[in-house]
Design a protein around this motif. Structure first.
Motif, mmCIF file in Angstrom:
data_model
loop_
_atom_site.group_PDB
_atom_site.id
_atom_site.type_symbol
_atom_site.label_atom_id
_atom_site.label_comp_id
_atom_site.label_asym_id
_atom_site.label_seq_id
_atom_site.Cartn_x
_atom_site.Cartn_y
_atom_site.Cartn_z
ATOM 1 N N GLN A 397 -15.584 52.384 49.947
ATOM 2 C CA GLN A 397 -15.400 52.303 48.500
ATOM 3 C C GLN A 397 -13.987 51.857 48.127
ATOM 4 O OE1 GLN A 397 -17.078 56.416 47.795
ATOM 5 N NE2 GLN A 397 -17.721 55.424 45.885
ATOM 6 N N ALA A 398 -13.019 52.260 48.926
ATOM 7 C CA ALA A 398 -11.634 51.894 48.644
ATOM 8 C C ALA A 398 -11.345 50.430 48.966
ATOM 9 C CB ALA A 398 -10.690 52.792 49.442
ATOM 10 N N ARG A 399 -12.282 49.737 49.609
ATOM 11 C CA ARG A 399 -12.030 48.377 50.097
ATOM 12 C C ARG A 399 -13.038 47.336 49.615
ATOM 13 N NH1 ARG A 399 -10.126 52.253 53.153
ATOM 14 N NH2 ARG A 399 -8.224 51.909 54.387
ATOM 15 N N TRP A 400 -14.173 47.766 49.082
ATOM 16 C CA TRP A 400 -15.220 46.833 48.670
ATOM 17 C C TRP A 400 -15.637 47.126 47.231
ATOM 18 C CZ3 TRP A 400 -16.557 42.791 51.693
ATOM 19 C CH2 TRP A 400 -16.270 42.878 53.059
ATOM 20 N N SER A 405 -16.475 51.465 40.533
ATOM 21 C CA SER A 405 -16.339 52.923 40.637
ATOM 22 C C SER A 405 -16.883 53.645 39.408
ATOM 23 C CB SER A 405 -14.876 53.301 40.866
ATOM 24 O OG SER A 405 -14.072 52.874 39.771
ATOM 25 N N MET A 406 -16.876 52.989 38.263
ATOM 26 C CA MET A 406 -17.384 53.600 37.039
ATOM 27 C C MET A 406 -18.869 53.921 37.132
ATOM 28 S SD MET A 406 -16.932 52.131 33.165
ATOM 29 C CE MET A 406 -17.647 50.541 33.576
ATOM 30 N N PHE A 407 -19.587 53.232 38.005
ATOM 31 C CA PHE A 407 -21.039 53.366 38.081
ATOM 32 C C PHE A 407 -21.489 54.350 39.167
ATOM 33 C CE2 PHE A 407 -20.229 48.732 37.083
ATOM 34 C CZ PHE A 407 -20.287 48.912 35.704
ATOM 35 N N ARG A 408 -20.574 55.109 39.710
ATOM 36 C CA ARG A 408 -20.876 55.952 40.875
ATOM 37 C C ARG A 408 -22.060 56.869 40.590
ATOM 38 N NH1 ARG A 408 -16.071 57.382 38.684
ATOM 39 N NH2 ARG A 408 -15.863 59.466 37.794
ATOM 40 N N THR A 409 -22.845 57.072 41.632
ATOM 41 C CA THR A 409 -24.071 57.850 41.512
ATOM 42 C C THR A 409 -24.312 58.647 42.782
ATOM 43 O OG1 THR A 409 -26.490 57.674 41.383
ATOM 44 C CG2 THR A 409 -25.326 55.762 42.231
ATOM 45 N N ALA A 531 -23.830 46.040 54.588
ATOM 46 C CA ALA A 531 -24.061 45.487 53.253
ATOM 47 C C ALA A 531 -24.240 46.589 52.217
ATOM 48 C CB ALA A 531 -25.289 44.578 53.273
ATOM 49 N N VAL A 532 -24.939 47.673 52.575
ATOM 50 C CA VAL A 532 -25.100 48.791 51.641
ATOM 51 C C VAL A 532 -23.742 49.403 51.308
ATOM 52 C CG1 VAL A 532 -26.069 51.109 51.354
ATOM 53 C CG2 VAL A 532 -27.467 49.292 52.348
ATOM 54 N N LEU A 533 -22.918 49.606 52.324
ATOM 55 C CA LEU A 533 -21.586 50.170 52.092
ATOM 56 C C LEU A 533 -20.742 49.264 51.201
ATOM 57 C CD1 LEU A 533 -20.711 51.541 55.644
ATOM 58 C CD2 LEU A 533 -21.124 52.900 53.582
ATOM 59 N N GLN A 534 -20.897 47.965 51.333
ATOM 60 C CA GLN A 534 -20.053 47.020 50.595
ATOM 61 C C GLN A 534 -20.458 46.860 49.135
ATOM 62 O OE1 GLN A 534 -20.243 43.508 53.046
ATOM 63 N NE2 GLN A 534 -19.259 44.546 54.778
ATOM 64 N N GLN A 535 -21.582 47.436 48.722
ATOM 65 C CA GLN A 535 -21.978 47.380 47.310
ATOM 66 C C GLN A 535 -21.277 48.436 46.470
ATOM 67 O OE1 GLN A 535 -23.784 44.908 45.971
ATOM 68 N NE2 GLN A 535 -23.728 44.087 48.066
ATOM 69 N N ASN A 536 -20.623 49.404 47.112
ATOM 70 C CA ASN A 536 -20.019 50.556 46.451
ATOM 71 C C ASN A 536 -21.116 51.464 45.882
ATOM 72 O OD1 ASN A 536 -18.053 52.307 45.004
ATOM 73 N ND2 ASN A 536 -16.632 50.648 45.513
ATOM 74 N N SER A 537 -20.708 52.525 45.195
ATOM 75 C CA SER A 537 -21.642 53.574 44.778
ATOM 76 C C SER A 537 -22.363 53.172 43.495
ATOM 77 C CB SER A 537 -20.888 54.886 44.562
ATOM 78 O OG SER A 537 -21.766 55.897 44.147
ATOM 79 N N ILE A 538 -23.544 52.600 43.647
ATOM 80 C CA ILE A 538 -24.364 52.180 42.515
ATOM 81 C C ILE A 538 -25.797 52.636 42.763
ATOM 82 C CG2 ILE A 538 -22.904 50.204 41.948
ATOM 83 C CD1 ILE A 538 -24.892 48.393 43.407
ATOM 84 N N PRO A 539 -26.635 52.706 41.733
ATOM 85 C CA PRO A 539 -28.037 53.090 41.951
ATOM 86 C C PRO A 539 -28.695 52.226 43.025
ATOM 87 C CG PRO A 539 -27.547 53.097 39.612
ATOM 88 C CD PRO A 539 -26.337 52.522 40.294
ATOM 89 N N ILE A 540 -29.562 52.837 43.817
ATOM 90 C CA ILE A 540 -30.142 52.131 44.960
ATOM 91 C C ILE A 540 -31.011 50.961 44.502
ATOM 92 C CG2 ILE A 540 -31.418 52.399 47.115
ATOM 93 C CD1 ILE A 540 -28.813 54.014 46.941
ATOM 94 N N ALA A 541 -31.630 51.045 43.337
ATOM 95 C CA ALA A 541 -32.390 49.903 42.819
ATOM 96 C C ALA A 541 -31.469 48.704 42.612
ATOM 97 C CB ALA A 541 -33.081 50.274 41.510
ATOM 98 N N ALA A 542 -30.213 48.955 42.231
ATOM 99 C CA ALA A 542 -29.255 47.862 42.076
ATOM 100 C C ALA A 542 -28.808 47.332 43.433
ATOM 101 C CB ALA A 542 -28.054 48.326 41.258
ATOM 102 N N VAL A 543 -28.684 48.203 44.435
ATOM 103 C CA VAL A 543 -28.410 47.737 45.800
ATOM 104 C C VAL A 543 -29.534 46.815 46.263
ATOM 105 C CG1 VAL A 543 -28.105 48.456 48.203
ATOM 106 C CG2 VAL A 543 -27.076 49.813 46.369
ATOM 107 N N ARG A 544 -30.745 47.214 45.999
ATOM 108 C CA ARG A 544 -31.904 46.391 46.371
ATOM 109 C C ARG A 544 -31.847 45.022 45.684
ATOM 110 N NH1 ARG A 544 -37.543 46.422 44.178
ATOM 111 N NH2 ARG A 544 -38.977 45.849 45.872
ATOM 112 N N ALA A 545 -31.468 44.999 44.421
ATOM 113 C CA ALA A 545 -31.347 43.730 43.701
ATOM 114 C C ALA A 545 -30.260 42.861 44.303
ATOM 115 C CB ALA A 545 -31.058 43.996 42.229
#
Length: 564
Positions: A397-400, A405-409, A531-545
């Motif tokens: 999270q500190a690098r990607w 960060s505002m969207f953390r979940t 790739a999942v780690l590099q998306q940062n903390s967002i809803p998983i549906a958004a990771v899928r997108a």
């Protein structure tokens, strides 16, 4: 060269703070919006303030209109994901403001005096001059209002139409108003002689009255029992809204059914593991596992050993990138007895916080803590807290995509760590024997149970005490550990979906893994996890997108990830 670099520095600095212009890049817009909200949050910090709510709503509406004006179809994939995240966040915050208004409107027992205290705070934030005598009059009226309310509630025992959860909410609001009043008083006292002459005595009397009223309400909440298990359920409609903002297309009742299905699978696995240990039941095997703990003073060595084991296991199979600095820089601390009342097991991240008995605990507390933190439970959780779990997430999270960060979940944060627990058990043969299987299944049952008890609590179907009983009877928790889990869940420090997010986020990531990492695809285990780690903390549906083949549209809520 140094002269030229210094000459260019002001230009570069100005460019870095320029507003976003290109619709193809949402990063600058998100960063500017987050900065605006931080500024507004510091300026408009008065609790129960209509002015605060109106100003925030104005900023959210402006952002909504600006997003609507962008050509979504022209955006590249990453920018589309960012657009969806920002739009979703704005809509969620508008809804939360409305929910805040609704919930405060229920607190009729504060109506006679709270608006006057809010008005004092708002005036001070606007830097308006204060008239000492008028302020003293206001505080005297506030004190009378508090006295009237206290007398009525002590006479009636419980105010009409208010349950314990609303009384608890009122007590928290009283504490916030008391802090506001202290800030208001300290701003003027000593700097304005006429203010101090008029206000000091009425102020001290109002503070005493607020403290007494808050104490009365908390005593009513406790009612001779443990008030820390009461909590404040948000209700079915608010739960549905929160799930929609996580793009989860299931009702709370459907999610409870999914959890119960997963729980049944765990129970069957646990019985098989128990029989492999020569035990007749899961309960007998669990009791044997709980007795296998390290002696006092030796738990840190066990945790370090387990952390190294997990890292070696992952690297030997080339499952995820583990930077050398991530392996080097995690730390450990020991939790106090007070902290263990709320967190009876590990907490983690860069510093893994170890729950283990101290000499200050009673004999019974020591035994329960030893049993709750036995070797096989620890082997199932150290990797959850460190690598590949929360510490590797925080490192990434500190690098990607830090701007997200505002969207953390918790569905990403806790779901990722739970996903690894499932993968290590189901696919990667991490358990060394049936005792380890019992340890890992205990935690998986626990995460299923978190969905069941937390959603039933927020639906208003279960009390905190019923949640504790469920964890003791169905999962096998020590009672002190179960109370700590429920206390943490209902105490207000976590969102209403936090406990459910462990298993649900894990199920989402497991489903996404099965979609992408399949025979013939370009996705390897390592590429997927990185790739999942590099998306940062967002809803998983958004990771899928973000990772899918087709460009995402404006609707992400139809993914039935738990289908079998």
């Amino acid at each position: 060269m140094r002269r030229h670099a210094l000459a260019l520095f002001p230009i570069l600095l100005l460019a870095s703070h320029a507003p976003a212009q290109a619709p193809s890049d949402l990063r600058d817009r998100i960063e500017a919006f987050a900065a605006d909200l931080a500024d507004l949050g510091r300026r408009y910090d008065v609790p129960m303030s209509p002015e605060r709510r109106a100003r925030l709503r104005e900023r959210y509406t402006d952002e909504q209109q600006a997003l609507a004006a962008l050509d979504f179809a022209a955006l590249p994939r990453d920018a589309r994901v960012d657009w969806l995240l920002l739009d979703n966040h704005v809509r969620r915050e508008i809804e939360r403001l409305a929910e805040e208004v609704r919930r405060d409107a229920e607190l009729t027992l504060l109506e006679s005096f709270a608006p006057a205290l809010v008005a004092l705070g708002e005036a001070q934030r606007r830097l308006e001059p204060v008239d000492g005598r008028a302020a003293a009059d206001t505080l005297t009226a506030v004190q009378r209002g508090i006295a009237t309310e206290r007398a009525r509630h002590l006479r009636d025992v419980l105010p009409a139409n208010l349950g314990k959860s609303q009384l608890l909410r009122a007590a928290e609001r009283l504490a916030a108003l008391r802090r506001l009043l202290a800030s208001w008083f300290q701003f003027h006292d000593g700097y304005d002689p006429q203010f101090s002459w008029w206000v000091r005595r009425p102020y001290s009397e109002v503070v005493e009255a607020l403290e007494g009223y808050e104490r009365d309400l908390r005593n009513l909440v406790r009612g001779g029992g443990d008030g820390s298990l009461v909590g404040d359920p948000i209700g079915a409609e608010a739960l549905k809204r929160e799930l929609a903002f996580e793009w989860i297309p299931y009702t709370p009742d459907e999610l409870v059914s999914i959890a119960e299905r997963e729980f049944a699978t765990c129970a069957a696995e646990a019985l098989a593991a128990a029989r492999a240990m020569g035990c007749a039941s899961y309960a007998e095997a669990l009791e044997r596992v709980k007795q296998r703990h390290r002696p006092p003073g030796s738990q840190p060595a066990l945790i370090a050993e387990l952390a190294r084991e997990a890292i070696d296991f992952l690297q030997q199979r080339d499952l995820v990138t583990i930077p050398s600095l991530a392996k080097e820089c995690w730390r450990m601390s020991m939790m106090s007895p007070e902290a263990q009342r709320v967190s009876p097991f590990f907490l983690g991240g860069e510093t893994i916080q170890v729950s283990f008995p101290t000499d200050a605990m009673s004999h019974a507390e020591k035994l329960q803590s030893l049993r709750s933190n036995n070797e096989h439970f620890c082997r199932a959780t150290v990797h959850h807290e460190l690598i590949p779990g929360h510490w590797l997430q925080q490192y990434s999270q500190a690098r990607w995509r830090r701007y997200r960060s505002m969207f953390r979940t918790p569905f990403w944060m806790e779901g990722w760590a739970l996903y690894w627990e499932m993968r290590l058990y189901d696919d990667l043969e991490f358990p060394r024997g049936p005792e380890d299987r019992i340890g890992m299944l205990y935690w998986r049952k626990h995460r299923c149970a978190r969905i069941v008890f937390s959603l039933n609590f927020h639906l208003g179907k279960w009390t905190g005490a019923q949640c504790v009983d469920y964890l003791v009877e169905q999962v096998g928790h020590e009672r002190a550990a179960a109370e700590g889990e429920v206390r943490r869940s209902v105490g207000g420090g976590y969102g209403p979906l936090y406990q459910a997010a462990y298993m649900l986020g894990g199920l989402q990531l497991r489903a996404l893994h099965r979609e992408l990492v399949r025979p013939g695809s370009a996705w390897t285990e390592k590429r997927f996890h990185d790739a999942v780690l590099q998306q940062n903390s967002i809803p998983i549906a958004a990771v899928r997108a973000a990772l899918g083949e087709a460009l995402p549209g404006k609707e992400l809520g139809g993914w039935r990830f738990a289908a079998r």
